[in-house]
Motif scaffolding. Structure first.
Motif, short mmCIF file in Angstrom:
data_model
loop_
_atom_site.label_atom_id
_atom_site.label_comp_id
_atom_site.label_asym_id
_atom_site.label_seq_id
_atom_site.Cartn_x
_atom_site.Cartn_y
_atom_site.Cartn_z
N ILE A 119 1.45 9.45 -14.90
CA ILE A 119 2.24 10.17 -15.90
C ILE A 119 2.37 9.40 -17.21
O ILE A 119 2.19 9.96 -18.29
N PHE A 120 2.65 8.10 -17.12
CA PHE A 120 2.98 7.32 -18.31
C PHE A 120 1.82 6.48 -18.84
O PHE A 120 1.97 5.79 -19.85
N GLY A 121 0.67 6.51 -18.18
CA GLY A 121 -0.49 5.76 -18.64
C GLY A 121 -0.18 4.27 -18.73
O GLY A 121 0.50 3.72 -17.88
N GLU A 122 -0.68 3.61 -19.77
CA GLU A 122 -0.43 2.17 -19.96
C GLU A 122 1.06 1.87 -20.01
O GLU A 122 1.49 0.81 -19.58
N ASP A 123 1.84 2.79 -20.56
CA ASP A 123 3.30 2.59 -20.64
C ASP A 123 3.95 2.65 -19.26
O ASP A 123 5.12 2.31 -19.11
N GLY A 124 3.21 3.08 -18.26
CA GLY A 124 3.72 3.14 -16.91
C GLY A 124 3.44 1.89 -16.08
O GLY A 124 3.91 1.78 -14.96
N MET A 125 2.67 0.96 -16.63
CA MET A 125 2.37 -0.27 -15.89
C MET A 125 3.63 -1.12 -15.82
O MET A 125 4.27 -1.36 -16.84
N LYS A 156 0.83 -1.21 0.00
CA LYS A 156 0.00 0.00 0.00
C LYS A 156 0.86 1.25 0.00
O LYS A 156 0.50 2.26 -0.61
N VAL A 157 2.00 1.22 0.68
CA VAL A 157 2.92 2.35 0.69
C VAL A 157 3.49 2.56 -0.71
O VAL A 157 3.44 3.67 -1.26
N ILE A 158 4.02 1.52 -1.32
CA ILE A 158 4.68 1.64 -2.62
C ILE A 158 3.67 1.92 -3.73
O ILE A 158 4.04 2.42 -4.80
N ASN A 159 2.38 1.70 -3.47
CA ASN A 159 1.36 2.13 -4.43
C ASN A 159 1.47 3.62 -4.73
O ASN A 159 1.12 4.08 -5.82
N GLY A 160 1.99 4.40 -3.78
CA GLY A 160 2.18 5.83 -4.02
C GLY A 160 3.09 6.07 -5.21
O GLY A 160 2.81 6.93 -6.06
N ALA A 161 4.16 5.31 -5.31
CA ALA A 161 5.08 5.44 -6.45
C ALA A 161 4.44 4.86 -7.71
O ALA A 161 4.47 5.47 -8.78
N SER A 162 3.85 3.68 -7.58
CA SER A 162 3.24 3.03 -8.75
C SER A 162 2.13 3.87 -9.35
O SER A 162 2.04 4.02 -10.58
N ASP A 163 1.27 4.43 -8.50
CA ASP A 163 0.15 5.24 -8.99
C ASP A 163 0.64 6.49 -9.72
O ASP A 163 0.08 6.88 -10.74
#
Length: 153
Positions: free
Chosen positions: A121-127, A109-116
């Motif tokens: 910013i990068f949309g699908e390319d950010g997954m 849940k913490v690292i979701n901050g970075a992932s989100d």
């Protein structure tokens, strides 16, 4: 929409990329891969975000600290790409380290901050793929550190 347009649309302010404070480089390009060294949690006013999750900091505090790490990652990526984020094809992986007490189990849940933030910013390319790891200490007492790997065009 370009990645730069996404940053503007979402009113995101990137920090200045920080120079390394040790015997390493902030970024390294190998072939079509861009490696970003671990970025620590630093507030918008430049202060270190310190403390242990589950003790001094809540999961929400950690989420925000991880967002700040992701902003620094994007700033480092932009610098490595000579100011052109469109040289990035995709985010491959994030690894997040959470300074937490033994009983704390919300590292994801913490690292979701970075992932989100990367996905914003990068949309699908950010997954990306990811690891969220607990640790008993991080450099300078910070609460979160995140590193990244990107694929370049």
């Amino acid at each position: 929409m370009s990645f730069e347009e996404s940053i503007i649309k979402n009113k995101i302010k990137l920090p200045e990329p920080k120079a390394p404070v040790g015997s390493y480089v902030a970024t390294k390009i190998v072939g079509k891969l861009l490696y970003i060294s671990g970025q620590i949690s630093i507030s918008e006013n430049g202060e270190l975000i310190k403390g242990k999750l589950g003790k001094e900091l809540s999961t929400e505090d950690g989420y925000k600290a991880a967002e700040r790490c992701a902003l620094s990652i994007v700033s480092q990526a932009k610098s490595a790409c000579n100011g052109d984020l469109n040289k990035i094809k995709s985010c491959i992986k994030l690894t997040g380290f959470v300074n937490s007490i033994d009983e704390f189990t919300d590292q994801p849940k913490v690292i979701n901050g970075a992932s989100d933030l990367i996905a914003l910013i990068f949309g699908e390319d950010g997954m990306h793929t990811r690891a969220a790891v607990s640790t008993n200490s991080l450099p300078l007492g910070v609460s979160v550190e995140v590193d990244a790997i990107f694929e370049l065009n």
